[in-house]
Design an enzyme around this catalytic site. Structure first.
Site, short mmCIF file in Angstrom:
data_model
loop_
_atom_site.label_atom_id
_atom_site.label_comp_id
_atom_site.label_asym_id
_atom_site.label_seq_id
_atom_site.Cartn_x
_atom_site.Cartn_y
_atom_site.Cartn_z
N GLY A 1 52.18 85.90 86.66
CA GLY A 1 52.24 84.54 86.15
C GLY A 1 51.71 83.50 87.13
O GLY A 1 51.05 82.53 86.74
N HIS B 1 58.03 91.86 97.41
CA HIS B 1 56.86 92.74 97.29
C HIS B 1 55.57 91.92 97.24
O HIS B 1 55.55 90.79 96.75
CB HIS B 1 56.98 93.73 96.12
CG HIS B 1 56.85 93.15 94.74
ND1 HIS B 1 57.74 93.43 93.73
CD2 HIS B 1 55.91 92.35 94.19
CE1 HIS B 1 57.35 92.81 92.63
NE2 HIS B 1 56.24 92.14 92.88
N GLU C 1 56.57 97.81 97.52
CA GLU C 1 57.99 97.51 97.40
C GLU C 1 58.68 97.57 98.76
O GLU C 1 58.12 98.11 99.72
CB GLU C 1 58.63 98.54 96.45
CG GLU C 1 58.01 98.58 95.06
CD GLU C 1 58.48 97.46 94.14
OE1 GLU C 1 59.08 96.47 94.62
OE2 GLU C 1 58.25 97.58 92.93
N ARG D 1 58.56 91.47 80.72
CA ARG D 1 58.34 90.31 79.84
C ARG D 1 56.97 90.37 79.16
O ARG D 1 56.76 89.73 78.14
CB ARG D 1 58.50 89.01 80.63
CG ARG D 1 57.46 88.72 81.71
CD ARG D 1 57.95 87.54 82.57
NE ARG D 1 56.94 86.95 83.44
CZ ARG D 1 56.68 87.38 84.67
NH1 ARG D 1 57.33 88.44 85.15
NH2 ARG D 1 55.77 86.77 85.40
C1 F6R Z 1 50.15 91.15 90.90
C2 F6R Z 1 50.93 91.48 92.08
C3 F6R Z 1 52.39 91.17 92.21
C4 F6R Z 1 52.76 89.75 91.80
C5 F6R Z 1 54.27 89.51 91.95
C6 F6R Z 1 54.67 88.13 91.47
O1 F6R Z 1 48.82 91.57 91.05
O2 F6R Z 1 50.38 92.04 92.96
O3 F6R Z 1 52.80 91.42 93.54
O4 F6R Z 1 52.05 88.85 92.60
O5 F6R Z 1 54.97 90.46 91.21
O6 F6R Z 1 54.44 88.05 90.09
P1 F6R Z 1 54.56 86.66 89.29
O7 F6R Z 1 53.42 85.81 89.75
O8 F6R Z 1 54.40 87.05 87.83
O9 F6R Z 1 55.88 86.09 89.61
#
Ligand code: F6R
Length: 244
Positions: free
Chosen positions: A39, A139, A144, A168
């Site tokens: 997002g 992460h 992780e 989601r």
């Molecule tokens: C996506 C990725 C993940 C997201 C993290 C935050 O390519 O590498 O590490 O950056 O899960 O996700 P959002 O932005 O959806 O909160």
């Protein structure tokens, strides 16, 4: 050493990060960008499309590598990261189709895929500017907690917390793939510059731990303190738990 920039809103943060990326491309037309999904960067991609359209920023010579991709999802699956990137950015700009790369989660030989991806990044001269988001548990990519800082591109089994956060986008939680390919922490640290984005109250405790906590493999994003040129772009909500 990380630099911190705090913006009033998500919109301002997105515009500022997009302008940083645009000036990287203006300085070096054949820049190699590392990209993220999720997002948080959606606003940055919208702003980059706007800069492309209104200010003629060209991506003709740009090369991009995404951080990660789910195992088992092909390019026509709406939940694959390749699909996300095409829909949110690549189909709106002038980047040639053979200049953007994501790991191929459908390759039957995942080990080979990871090795080849890492080599491909190196063969293109490495990443000039890497964009990152951050998970609630710290992460980055799909690295992780507990991931050694020495990891290169590898296959991971997703933690339940990450599966829940990402559900989601899926019909049911059972549809979320259990595995993904991700650049490793070392692959990320090899980038010349890094921009990490975080927005909203939900990210405030992760941001606090990133900025005020110790460097520790139990919190993957803390590895960024070992990088010489990282900037964290956050909005006021994400900064709300920081000490003054
Ligand atoms: C996506 C990725 C993940 C997201 C993290 C935050 O390519 O590498 O590490 O950056 O899960 O996700 P959002 O932005 O959806 O909160």
């Amino acid at each position: 050493m990380v630099n911190i920039l705090i913006y009033h809103s998500y919109k301002e943060l997105s515009r500022a990060a997009a302008e940083e990326i645009a000036s990287q491309i203006q300085r070096k037309a054949d820049s190699v960008l590392g990209l993220a999904t999720g997002g948080t960067p959606e606003g940055v991609y919208d702003e980059l499309i706007d800069i492309h359209k209104r200010q003629n920023l060209s991506f003709r010579s740009v090369v991009t590598f995404n951080l990660d991709e789910y195992v088992g999802l092909g390019s026509d699956d709406p939940n694959s990261y390749r699909y996300y990137m095409t829909k949110r950015l690549f189909s709106h700009i002038d980047i040639p189709k053979d200049q953007y790369f994501l790991p191929d989660g459908t390759n039957e030989n995942l080990l080979q895929e990871c090795e080849d991806y890492e080599k491909l990044i190196t063969s293109r001269g490495g990443i000039d500017l890497q964009l990152l988001g951050i998970g609630h548990n710290g992460h980055i990519g799909f690295n992780e907690p507990g991931t050694p800082f020495s990891t290169k591109t590898h296959t991971v089994t997703l933690k339940q917390q990450t599966i829940e956060a990402n559900s989601r986008y899926f019909h049911t939680i059972e549809d979320v793939p259990k595995q993904a390919i991700t650049m490793g922490i070392e692959s990320i640290l090899n980038s010349k510059r890094i921009i990490l984005l975080a927005s909203g109250k939900k990210k405030a405790s992760a941001v606090k731990r990133l900025i005020e906590g110790t460097v520790d493999e139990s919190f993957p994003a803390s590895a960024l303190h070992l990088h010489p040129n990282t900037t964290i772009f956050i909005d006021r909500d994400a900064a709300s738990l920081l000490d003054d």
